[in-house]
Design an enzyme around this catalytic site. Structure first.
Site, PDB file in Angstrom:
ATOM      1  N   SER A   1      17.670  -8.091  11.924  1.00  0.00           N
ATOM      2  CA  SER A   1      16.786  -7.745  13.079  1.00  0.00           C
ATOM      3  C   SER A   1      16.787  -8.795  13.957  1.00  0.00           C
ATOM      4  CB  SER A   1      15.377  -7.434  12.682  1.00  0.00           C
ATOM      5  OG  SER A   1      14.773  -8.470  11.880  1.00  0.00           O
TER       6      SER A   1
ATOM      7  N   HIS B   1      21.465  -2.312  13.686  1.00  0.00           N
ATOM      8  CA  HIS B   1      20.087  -2.462  13.546  1.00  0.00           C
ATOM      9  C   HIS B   1      19.418  -1.196  13.679  1.00  0.00           C
ATOM     10  CE1 HIS B   1      16.371  -4.667  15.397  1.00  0.00           C
ATOM     11  NE2 HIS B   1      16.356  -4.556  13.825  1.00  0.00           N
TER      12      HIS B   1
ATOM     13  N   GLU C   1      20.706  -0.581  17.493  1.00  0.00           N
ATOM     14  CA  GLU C   1      21.315  -1.598  18.068  1.00  0.00           C
ATOM     15  C   GLU C   1      22.461  -1.977  17.405  1.00  0.00           C
ATOM     16  OE1 GLU C   1      18.199  -4.416  20.581  1.00  0.00           O
ATOM     17  OE2 GLU C   1      18.404  -4.752  18.164  1.00  0.00           O
TER      18      GLU C   1
ATOM     19  N   ASN D   1      13.982  -7.047  19.908  1.00  0.00           N
ATOM     20  CA  ASN D   1      12.927  -7.805  18.987  1.00  0.00           C
ATOM     21  C   ASN D   1      12.822  -9.018  20.138  1.00  0.00           C
ATOM     22  OD1 ASN D   1      12.449  -6.337  17.113  1.00  0.00           O
ATOM     23  ND2 ASN D   1      14.042  -7.312  15.785  1.00  0.00           N
TER      24      ASN D   1
END
Length: 282
Positions: free
Chosen positions: A118, A139, A151, A189
């Protein structure tokens, strides 16, 4: 897509979700973990997850059984040697992931090695591999069976062919692939976790309670879930790890982890998985 099996490394929350989606999408899956008991829990959770789809009439009982038949588990990394794509979903520990990628690279020179990290550097992971052009970030987001985003992170070494194959796999899994560069926290994130961190500061300062913050963000920003309830779902230890990666990667004090977040992790208040985080869970 290739008829070769797809390997999933790590049978925690993310690995379970990834394995479930891959098996339900018609692929043969080999789920690896170092612990038999974790694999037993993972199988039970995957069966439960597929059962929910049957109950909601999104999957037939026969399709559920076929998906389970396509899924096998192993504690032997060698069992993944014939996999065309291996998706790593181990804990967010750089040394652990680098060792896994080094071992996987020796295991198969042809497999694409995709990390579900992540926040960690894909370029660094690729650098320990014999075929770094075959390393890429994939991800997923929790809960994997529900959220559509993947992602796709390109390391400095990643080839166009590798990216194309992972984007094709994401599509075959019913996901939407969004290309992102290899930067700390990637895109989601880097935006999301500092917001969670700031919400923790608001709690620490006594400005508002977790319940009030979550309600305000749902009503005022149209978020389906408040930031602290989301933090509990993600895991406060994961949120803290991501903040540490952002702080280390950018060297910017704006990414300083909230002391309250650190204390909660030290206390074992990790969110839903421990029964207590910013909220209490029965």
């Amino acid at each position: 897509m290739s008829e070769q099996p797809i390997g999933v490394v790590g049978a925690g929350t993310m690995g379970q979700g990834i394995a479930q989606v891959v098996a339900a999408s018609g692929f043969t899956v080999r789920l690896y973990d170092v612990a038999d008991e974790q694999l037993t829990r993972a199988l039970a959770n995957i069966e439960k997850g597929l059962g929910k789809l049957v109950a909601k009439e999104k999957m037939s009982e026969s399709a559920k059984q076929e998906a389970l038949a396509r899924l096998s588990t192993t504690t032997d990394l060698e069992a993944l040697s014939d996999c065309g794509i291996i998706i790593e979903a181990a804990p967010e520990q750089p040394a652990l992931k680098e060792k896994l990628f080094r071992d996987l690279s020796h295991l198969s020179s042809d497999a694409i090695l995709a990390s579900n990290t992540s926040s960690l550097s894909l370029t660094r992971l690729a650098a320990v591999c014999e075929r770094p052009e075959r390393v890429v970030g994939m991800h997923f987001f929790n809960p994997v069976p529900v959220l559509k985003l993947v992602e796709v992170i390109r390391a400095e070494q990643t080839s166009d062919t590798t990216v194309e194959r992972i984007e094709a796999l994401a599509k075959a899994l019913g996901k939407t692939a969004v290309p992102v560069g290899d930067s700390p926290g990637f895109a989601v994130n880097r935006l999301l976790v500092p917001m969670i961190n700031e919400a923790a500061f608001i709690v620490q300062e006594g400005t508002a309670t977790p319940k009030a913050i979550d309600e305000a963000m749902k009503l005022g920003a149209a978020h389906p879930m408040g930031p602290l309830a989301l933090a509990d779902l993600i895991g406060l230890d994961v949120c803290l790890a991501i903040m540490n990666v952002l702080q280390d990667g950018f060297g910017d004090p704006k990414y300083r982890p909230c002391p309250l977040l650190k204390r909660m992790v030290d206390a074992g208040y990790l969110g839903r998985k421990s029964g207590r985080g910013f909220h209490i869970y029965e």
